[in-house]
Scaffold this active site. Structure first.
Site, PDB file in Angstrom:
ATOM      1  CG  HIS A  21      -0.288  -0.611  -7.824  1.00  0.00           C
ATOM      2  ND1 HIS A  21       0.280  -0.444  -6.584  1.00  0.00           N
ATOM      3  CD2 HIS A  21       0.399  -1.632  -8.406  1.00  0.00           C
ATOM      4  CE1 HIS A  21       1.258  -1.313  -6.423  1.00  0.00           C
ATOM      5  NE2 HIS A  21       1.351  -2.040  -7.521  1.00  0.00           N
ATOM      6  CG  ASP A 119     -10.345  17.222   6.054  1.00  0.00           C
ATOM      7  OD1 ASP A 119     -10.146  18.133   6.872  1.00  0.00           O
ATOM      8  OD2 ASP A 119     -11.342  17.160   5.312  1.00  0.00           O
TER       9      ASP A 119
END
Length: 435
Positions: A21, A119
């Site tokens: 991962h 963000d």
């Protein structure tokens, strides 16, 4: 590499601590950095070394790290911070431990001025239940990353009995968007299935194959043989496509019986080979750090030393698979390994073991006819004579599976070129983070 807006996002990246991962997630991070984003990666101390290559390529102004202590857990031995050091059944304990990063992360973000908040959070889907909560608390977009293909997602999410993965699926579908390490032309029908059947929106970005961003870097741990010596050994092989690479990823440890059968097959086949043997896993018991070792048969390495190379621990897999001497790859068919083998243009010999390996086998072996199955599951022991014959024949260039795989390779390389589907999706992903 341009985006549709002049503003560049600040992205908080939270990978899952297991190399299958972590590595593609950081390859994705590199692509985002190349597109002008500022990135902060959250890791625990013992996983910090994974970031060394990115640190060497990107300025500290744009690439930052946030290191938080690994939360202690009664079922995880002290000092262990990665799933590949544990048997797979410990994944539930790893999920539980990592969920305790929620509070320290919230505390950290609460102390940042509004202008310094990210963000978007680009987090592992495996961590999405608590990452989504953090994102909601600060009105940040939560985008989930899964290093697998759309076929596997569509099969897993359609199952009635998903046990504890049900929470992960729900949280992933509720995130702002989903990024997967696949390319559209490989499986368009399954990408559309995930988009229309499972997501509450159409924001799914296929961005693969995600390739290593720096050749020769340590991407998974220590090796018993330096990469330079492995490369020199391959260079000494006189024939192209004559070497079989054997590797089962970061999580699989063969039993002694399986190891003996595989060793016998390699010896009987007389093929040149490189065999990557994993480190032993720690038991899931904080008071017992003993290990269970793979058993290479006595005398095997001495008998095959002219034709074979046994690497203990981490192996420079990408370099091996892309070498002209390597022609086939005996693999568990983990998705990252499938893509690396595809890009390397090697014949895939599939021995699926667990989890999504079986879904990958259905896609690559049964549906696309681009690989050959040689093993059944984690408990199966191959017939050494039969396996030896398959290994000996796997270098043939006229095998239909090899021909099909090479066509898929062409599509994969087109996808990541400028103007290709994955390239454009990466541009769109970065632009979407700013909206």
């Amino acid at each position: 590499m341009t985006t549709t807006t002049t503003k560049k996002p600040h992205v908080l990246v939270i990978p899952f601590p297991q190399s299958g991962h972590m590595v593609p997630h950081l390859d994705l991070t590199h692509q985002i950095l190349l597109r002008g984003a500022t990135v902060t990666v959250l890791v625990t101390p013992k996983n910090s070394s994974y970031l060394d290559a990115l640190r060497s390529l990107h300025s500290p102004e744009h690439f930052k790290t946030l290191i938080l202590p690994f939360p202690s857990h009664p079922c995880i031995p002290s000092g262990v911070e990665s799933l590949q050091q544990l048997p797979l059944e410990a994944i539930v304990h790893m999920f539980d431990a990592l969920s305790r990063l929620h509070d320290p992360l919230v505390d950290f973000l609460s102390r940042q001025p509004p202008s310094d908040l990210p963000d978007a959070i680009l987090g592992s889907s495996f961590l999405s239940p608590w990452i989504n909560k953090v994102a909601d608390a600060f009105s940040i977009k939560s985008i989930s990353f899964l290093p697998i293909n759309a076929h596997s997602i569509s099969v897993m999410w359609a199952q009635e009995d998903r046990s504890f993965f049900n929470d992960l699926e729900t949280a992933t579908t509720e995130s702002y968007g989903l990024v997967i390490n696949s390319f559209y032309d490989l499986e368009p029908e399954f990408v559309e299935t995930v988009k229309t059947r499972f997501l509450n929106h159409h924001r799914i970005w296929t961005v693969g194959p995600l390739l290593p961003f720096k050749a020769g870097v340590d991407r998974g741990g220590q090796s018993s043989i330096p990469p330079a010596k492995v490369s020199a050994w391959l260079d000494s092989c006189p024939e192209d496509n004559s070497v079989v690479y054997v590797g089962f990823g970061s999580q699989i440890r063969l039993t002694a019986e399986q190891t003996a059968a595989l060793a016998a097959a390699l010896e009987k086949s007389s093929v040149r080979f490189i065999w990557a043997v994993r480190d032993a896993a720690k038991k899931v018991n904080s008071s017992d750090n003993s290990v269970e070792e793979d058993v290479i048969p006595a005398g095997f390495e001495e008998r095959v030393k002219e034709k074979g190379l046994v690497i203990r621990g981490w192996a420079p897999q990408t370099m091996i698979l892309e070498h002209r001497a390597v022609g086939s790859y005996l693999t568990h068919l983990g998705w990252g390994s499938v893509l690396e083998g595809m890009v390397g243009g090697v014949m895939l010999l599939a021995w699926p073991m667990q989890a999504d390996h079986f879904f990958n086998t259905t896609l690559i072996v049964d549906k696309l006819r681009a690989a050959v199955r040689v093993g059944e599951n984690r408990d199966s022991v191959p017939d050494s004579d039969k396996l030896a014959r398959i290994l000996a024949e796997s270098a043939r260039e006229d095998l239909p599976e090899r021909v099909t795989l090479m066509k898929l390779r062409e599509k994969a390389m087109e996808a990541i070129k400028e103007g290709g589907s994955s390239y454009k999706n990466l541009d769109e992903l970065v632009a979407e983070m700013c909206l």
